[in-house]
Write an enzyme that holds these catalytic residues in place. Structure first.
Site, PDB file in Angstrom:
ATOM      1  N   ASN A  48      -4.121   3.812  -3.251  1.00  0.00           N
ATOM      2  CA  ASN A  48      -4.354   2.439  -3.691  1.00  0.00           C
ATOM      3  C   ASN A  48      -5.766   2.139  -4.125  1.00  0.00           C
ATOM      4  O   ASN A  48      -6.061   0.986  -4.479  1.00  0.00           O
ATOM      5  CB  ASN A  48      -3.905   1.407  -2.644  1.00  0.00           C
ATOM      6  CG  ASN A  48      -2.489   1.636  -2.176  1.00  0.00           C
ATOM      7  OD1 ASN A  48      -2.266   1.908  -1.006  1.00  0.00           O
ATOM      8  ND2 ASN A  48      -1.541   1.567  -3.087  1.00  0.00           N
ATOM      9  N   ARG A  93      -8.839   5.037   4.058  1.00  0.00           N
ATOM     10  CA  ARG A  93      -7.533   5.714   3.986  1.00  0.00           C
ATOM     11  C   ARG A  93      -7.495   6.692   2.814  1.00  0.00           C
ATOM     12  O   ARG A  93      -6.961   7.797   2.929  1.00  0.00           O
ATOM     13  CB  ARG A  93      -6.403   4.683   3.873  1.00  0.00           C
ATOM     14  CG  ARG A  93      -5.020   5.290   3.739  1.00  0.00           C
ATOM     15  CD  ARG A  93      -3.934   4.256   4.011  1.00  0.00           C
ATOM     16  NE  ARG A  93      -4.075   3.077   3.192  1.00  0.00           N
ATOM     17  CZ  ARG A  93      -3.535   2.926   1.973  1.00  0.00           C
ATOM     18  NH1 ARG A  93      -2.829   3.905   1.436  1.00  0.00           N
ATOM     19  NH2 ARG A  93      -3.695   1.804   1.300  1.00  0.00           N
ATOM     20  N   GLY A 111       0.839  -1.183   0.000  1.00  0.00           N
ATOM     21  CA  GLY A 111       0.000   0.000   0.000  1.00  0.00           C
ATOM     22  C   GLY A 111       0.871   1.229   0.000  1.00  0.00           C
ATOM     23  O   GLY A 111       2.082   1.139   0.184  1.00  0.00           O
ATOM     24  N   SER A 112       0.260   2.373  -0.212  1.00  0.00           N
ATOM     25  CA  SER A 112       1.036   3.614  -0.227  1.00  0.00           C
ATOM     26  C   SER A 112       0.094   4.801  -0.265  1.00  0.00           C
ATOM     27  O   SER A 112      -1.058   4.692  -0.676  1.00  0.00           O
ATOM     28  CB  SER A 112       1.959   3.687  -1.461  1.00  0.00           C
ATOM     29  OG  SER A 112       2.870   2.621  -1.509  1.00  0.00           O
ATOM     30  N   ASN A 113       0.624   5.949   0.147  1.00  0.00           N
ATOM     31  CA  ASN A 113      -0.030   7.231  -0.072  1.00  0.00           C
ATOM     32  C   ASN A 113       0.865   8.084  -0.947  1.00  0.00           C
ATOM     33  O   ASN A 113       2.085   8.117  -0.760  1.00  0.00           O
ATOM     34  CB  ASN A 113      -0.254   7.984   1.239  1.00  0.00           C
ATOM     35  CG  ASN A 113      -1.156   7.238   2.203  1.00  0.00           C
ATOM     36  OD1 ASN A 113      -2.128   6.617   1.795  1.00  0.00           O
ATOM     37  ND2 ASN A 113      -0.830   7.301   3.482  1.00  0.00           N
TER      38      ASN A 113
END
Length: 835
Positions: free
Chosen positions: A549, A583, A281-283
């Site tokens: 994501n 998120r 995952g990532s932002n």
């Protein structure tokens, strides 16, 4: 004095070496360079022309044997390796061979055991050293773990997968058709790693010192390392099924066709969801000139990656004067900056929701009793087979050997999963079409990204090379422009194909493989079978874009991205008009809140957003839930309700009630139909929300169960999060802020290895890892970043745990980018390497 021959040789070398950095299909060939120069110098003698032709056939950036006669040979590899605070490696060289050489040497100094273990995996040699039935090396004492986050196989099956599925000849052909720079980088990396092994023999870290499996590597090994990275979201998702389809000696396809009840047809959807929500995952957030105080771009990169596996990040700065100068992080053994910045543009990646494969069902020719002939447009076509052997260490110290044969069709590798209806029967077979199986363009793509001077050049590089395997890209430049693009490698299956009779089983993304018309299409602007990024989701703006994501649809709430009429983008790029992960939603919600308060943001504001630790599930649900639980006559529920009412609805170190809410919401999030206000596709950030009255009783039960669990463990309901969430390194406990992320809506995602115990949650499994904020001033980039788990997996290294307290304290180090700032750094040291 330069003679005419010297002059023309220099010209040939300059032009040829410049062109060698491009893809051969689009660049200038050596023959054309030679012809152009000869036309410019028509009086060149025959001997001179012959000399030029010989030079034109030589390589770039290598010692020329003939030119070196009678003179001292120049080093084949040369690099300057500097270190600054926290062990950040700065590599400076005159070419990509030198960059790879210096980077590999530095990486081995910090992570030799982990990388040596990685090499065993991609070579298919784990069983030879550790035994067939063992699992990959587990994480130990904060050092490293070699298990994959994308496949769970024992050593023997892992070895069979990599030996059977990877195609060395195809990989070699792909790199031969690519840029010389990419090949030089891999050759230099192998040489630099081997230099370390030779120099430090007998002095490796304890985890692998004198281990027989720490051995020199080759250029071909580096091709395998990169091939493994490319398969994270495709081939490795199906590794179990591909190995199960391989035939043991003497077996027949009929042995794979035993079918019981089809009970797991939804496995593919679950695996894809887990890929972006439980494994990677990532932002990413890119702010443009309309919303920044300086009018320049600001970028936040916040990948959520494993802390112990071979996909750990590593901080580096790579410089070839006049050609390439980028700083940031590499991923595992990928020898180039994958998330970072240069003096004009910064970029980051997030794992995309796009799908990088499809499956196919093929009719078999029943006249072939072996079951290895299929029908393609009515014509019998023989499968290609590949037999591989795996050596395994036995308990008595002897070595055993097994062999398997893998089968391939035009569309891909045969696979089986009978409980999902994927069988190899007498009449049909199923295969995996994997767009990344032969993707050798990763290095060339990230060289192009790191060389861009603005987001326009970056988009042009993505469109031309088409090398990103499974990530979105966000970028911001010094002029205040921002980019979002899903330029990943996606099969060219248009939206119309999903409404045709070619689409035979939607749950498995399965198409009719017996008809050419149902196969992947082609685009002259992209490699065979995949979409050109020109036709993929992307946008450039001057306010902001982001991704956490979810699919491209919500790249900015100010302009939902739906695609071209009438069908939009291919469904393979992800869904639209659906509820987004919490998120994703908190990322945009808190940004809009900050813009409403400040109008224009500075980099310090963006850093606050990264670690704001708001828990969006609580914001959306507690206003209706607190009055309900507050009137409960159950003493435990009433006590828990008082704690939640006093809680600040954050996951900071001092937040009291964060542990209780986590345990409660882990249960409550599974309750169906819990939201009072359904999704409004025009407002995906703020909906769904509110507590549906009918869900109230189940919510009260979930709260009571959570409170009872905590009481049984002796954990106070109002305990500080920092007292119960930590990572321990070298015997020192470091308290950690952050919540889970997708489940509870924390932008800063931290996933712990253990469930709640009497003394809390322990050791991070994955989550916020490398995090950077970057903007620009007149002098160049202004970058703050940290690598939470540190540069090294060796507990004896000073860089093993030194950055974790920075994260705990929300302290953002300023990165030294210029030569002057590097030399002024308190940790500066420099070494020159050559051979």
């Amino acid at each position: 004095m330069l003679t005419p021959l010297n002059t023309l040789q220099a010209g040939v070398r300059t032009i040829a070496c410049r062109s060698s950095g491009r893809r051969q299909s689009k660049g200038v060939t050596m023959r054309r360079v030679f012809s152009d120069l000869v036309r410019q110098h028509r009086k060149v003698s025959t001997a001179l022309a012959a000399g030029l032709a010989g030079l034109a056939m030589g390589g770039c950036g290598r010692n020329d044997e003939a030119a070196g006669r009678g003179t001292a040979a120049r080093p084949q590899f040369r690099a300057e390796l500097a270190r600054t605070s926290h062990g950040i490696a700065h590599i400076r060289a005159s070419d990509f061979r030198g960059i790879g050489y210096g980077l590999a040497y530095a990486y081995a100094q910090d992570n030799v055991c982990m990388f040596a273990d990685t090499i065993l995996t991609v070579r298919g040699e784990r069983s030879q050293f550790f035994g067939a039935d063992k699992a990959a090396t587990p994480a130990r004492d904060g050092e490293y773990g070699a298990s994959s986050d994308f496949m769970k196989l024992n050593n023997e099956d892992s070895d069979f997968f990599f030996k059977g599925y990877l195609d060395a000849e195809q990989l070699k052909a792909g790199y031969a058709a690519g840029s010389q720079e990419a090949r030089d980088l891999l050759a230099g990396y192998a040489a630099g790693y081997n230099r370390y092994l030779k120099e430090y023999a007998g002095r490796y870290p304890a985890a692998c010192n004198k281990a027989p499996w720490v051995r020199p590597i080759t250029y071909d090994d580096m091709m395998l390392v990169l091939a493994e990275k490319a398969l994270h979201a495709s081939g490795q998702v199906f590794a179990r099924e591909i190995v199960d389809a391989a035939r043991d000696s003497g077996a027949s396809p009929a042995d794979k066709s035993q079918v019981g009840a089809i009970s797991d047809i939804g496995f593919l959807e679950r695996r894809l969801a887990r890929l972006t929500r439980e494994q990677l995952g990532s932002n990413g957030l890119a702010l443009g000139k309309d919303v920044t105080a300086s009018g320049r771009g600001i970028l936040l990169g916040n990948p959520h990656y494993p802390w112990t596996s071979t996909d750990r990040f590593y901080q580096a700065h790579l410089t070839i004067p006049g050609r390439y100068d980028a700083m940031g992080a590499i991923l595992g053994g990928i020898p180039i900056i994958v998330i970072g910045f240069n003096k004009d543009v910064a970029w980051t990646h997030t794992v995309t929701r796009a799908v990088h494969f499809t499956t196919f069902r093929l009719a078999l020719d029943t006249r072939d009793p072996s079951g290895t002939t299929y029908l393609y447009d009515g014509s019998p076509t023989k499968m290609r087979s590949k037999t591989v052997s795996v050596d395994s260490l036995r308990a008595d110290g002897s070595m055993g050997r097994r062999s398997k044969t893998f089968y391939f069709t035009k569309q891909g590798a045969v696979l089986v999963k009978p409980d999902a209806g994927i069988t190899w029967s007498p009449i049909a077979v199923h295969v995996l079409g994997d767009a990344n199986r032969h993707n050798t363009r990763l290095i060339e793509q990230w060289i192009g990204v790191g060389s861009a001077k603005n987001v326009g050049e970056m988009k042009a590089s993505l469109d031309t090379i088409v090398g990103l395997p499974w990530v979105n890209t966000m970028a911001a430049d010094r002029d205040g422009n921002v980019l979002y693009a899903d330029a990943s490698v996606v099969p060219r299956v248009g939206a119309e194909m999903f409404a045709s009779d070619c689409f035979v089983l939607p749950q498995l993304l399965m198409f009719d493989g017996s008809r050419r018309a149902c196969g992947w299409g082609d685009d002259a602007r992209a490699p065979a079978g995949v979409f050109s990024p020109v036709q993929a989701p992307w946008m450039t703006r001057t306010d902001y874009v982001g991704n956490s994501n979810d699919s491209y649809w919500l790249s900015t709430p100010r302009a939902l991205l739906t695609g071209p009429a009438p069908f939009g983008y291919s469904p393979l790029y992800g869904p639209t008009g659906v509820a987004q992960m919490l998120r994703t939603r908190i990322g945009f919600r808190q940004l809009e809140d900050a813009l409403a308060d400040n109008r224009r943001l500075q980099m310090s504001d963006v850093q606050e957003l990264a670690f704001a630790n708001r828990v969006y599930a609580a914001e959306l649900m507690l206003p209706e839930f607190l009055p309900l639980c507050g009137v409960s006559i159950d003493a435990i529920v009433a006590q828990a309700c008082r704690v939640l009412r006093a809680w600040d609805r954050h996951a900071n170190l001092d937040s009291r009630g964060a542990v209780l809410f986590r345990e409660f919401w882990n249960r409550a999030s599974l309750i169906a139909d819990k939201w009072a206000v359904p999704l409004d596709p025009a407002d995906p950030v703020n909906t769904p929300r509110g507590l549906a009255p009918a869900a109230g009783p189940a919510m009260l039960v979930a709260l009571k169960e959570a409170a009872q669990q905590m009481q049984a463990l002796g954990v106070p309901l109002d305990g500080r999060l920092g007292d119960y969430q930590s990572d321990t390194r070298k015997g020192i406990r470091v308290p950690l802020h952050g919540a889970i992320g997708d489940i509870d809506g924390s932008y800063n995602s931290i996933h712990m290895e253990t469930p709640l115990q009497a003394d809390g949650y322990h050791q991070v499994a994955w989550g916020t890892s490398y995090v950077q904020t970057v903007t620009f001033d007149e002098a160049g980039p202004v970058a703050h970043a940290m690598l939470l788990y540190g540069q090294s997996v060796d507990p004896a290294s000073p860089y093993h745990a030194d950055q974790l307290p920075l994260y705990s304290q929300k302290t953002w180090p300023l990165l030294p980018f210029t030569t002057g700032s590097m030399r002024a750094d308190s940790g500066y040291s420099v070494t020159t390497l050559s051979e």
